[in-house]
Design a protein around this motif. Sequence first.
Motif, PDB file in Angstrom:
ATOM      1  N   UNK A  93       5.132   1.917   4.606  1.00  0.00           N
ATOM      2  CA  UNK A  93       5.735   1.633   3.298  1.00  0.00           C
ATOM      3  C   UNK A  93       7.063   2.343   3.109  1.00  0.00           C
ATOM      4  N   UNK A  94       7.219   3.526   3.671  1.00  0.00           N
ATOM      5  CA  UNK A  94       8.500   4.226   3.533  1.00  0.00           C
ATOM      6  C   UNK A  94       9.633   3.490   4.243  1.00  0.00           C
ATOM      7  N   UNK A  95       9.294   2.583   5.154  1.00  0.00           N
ATOM      8  CA  UNK A  95      10.296   1.787   5.866  1.00  0.00           C
ATOM      9  C   UNK A  95      10.369   0.344   5.359  1.00  0.00           C
ATOM     10  N   UNK A  96       9.629   0.048   4.291  1.00  0.00           N
ATOM     11  CA  UNK A  96       9.518  -1.332   3.824  1.00  0.00           C
ATOM     12  C   UNK A  96      10.831  -1.905   3.307  1.00  0.00           C
ATOM     13  N   UNK A  97      11.548  -1.161   2.477  1.00  0.00           N
ATOM     14  CA  UNK A  97      12.772  -1.705   1.904  1.00  0.00           C
ATOM     15  C   UNK A  97      13.809  -2.037   2.984  1.00  0.00           C
ATOM     16  N   UNK A 125       0.838  -1.184   0.000  1.00  0.00           N
ATOM     17  CA  UNK A 125       0.000   0.000   0.000  1.00  0.00           C
ATOM     18  C   UNK A 125       0.877   1.239   0.000  1.00  0.00           C
ATOM     19  N   UNK A 126       0.335   2.361  -0.416  1.00  0.00           N
ATOM     20  CA  UNK A 126       1.148   3.575  -0.482  1.00  0.00           C
ATOM     21  C   UNK A 126       1.534   4.078   0.901  1.00  0.00           C
ATOM     22  N   UNK A 127       0.720   3.792   1.915  1.00  0.00           N
ATOM     23  CA  UNK A 127       1.034   4.243   3.275  1.00  0.00           C
ATOM     24  C   UNK A 127       1.636   3.143   4.133  1.00  0.00           C
TER      25      UNK A 127
END
Length: 137
Positions: free
Chosen positions: A34-38, A10-12
């Motif tokens: 999501x900004x911490x997913x990678x 998801x985008x968030x």
Amino acid sequence: MARILALDYGTKQTGVAVTDELQIIASGLTTVPTKELMPFLKTYVSEENVELLLVGEPKQMNYEASESEVSISKFLNALKKEIPHIPVKRVDERFTSKMAFQTMIDSGLKKKQRQDKTLIDEISATIILQSYLYNPS
């Protein structure tokens, strides 16, 4: 054998589910911003034996790609660069959110608990993983 990791992107935030090493049981793992997913994925695959990443493929009822596919495609390109040694497969994720919500109702969660979007994303990722385990292609 190794684990299979599934993502409800998801985008968030992104729901994450994983199998046991025998690939018999699918379990919700977590929901990650999501900004911490990678960074999360890089750490996870360095600590656990993962042989496959599944990423939900949102489609419309007419089988055309959903509008969220644009952001997922960008993520997939980054994923191939950051974690090139683990193959990625796409899994149709239509209805997973509705199925996740129904699962929450069936398991007796109270209305306030069912409003927790992070739990819905984690359960959706688990449903994506279960659908792959029952029908690998």
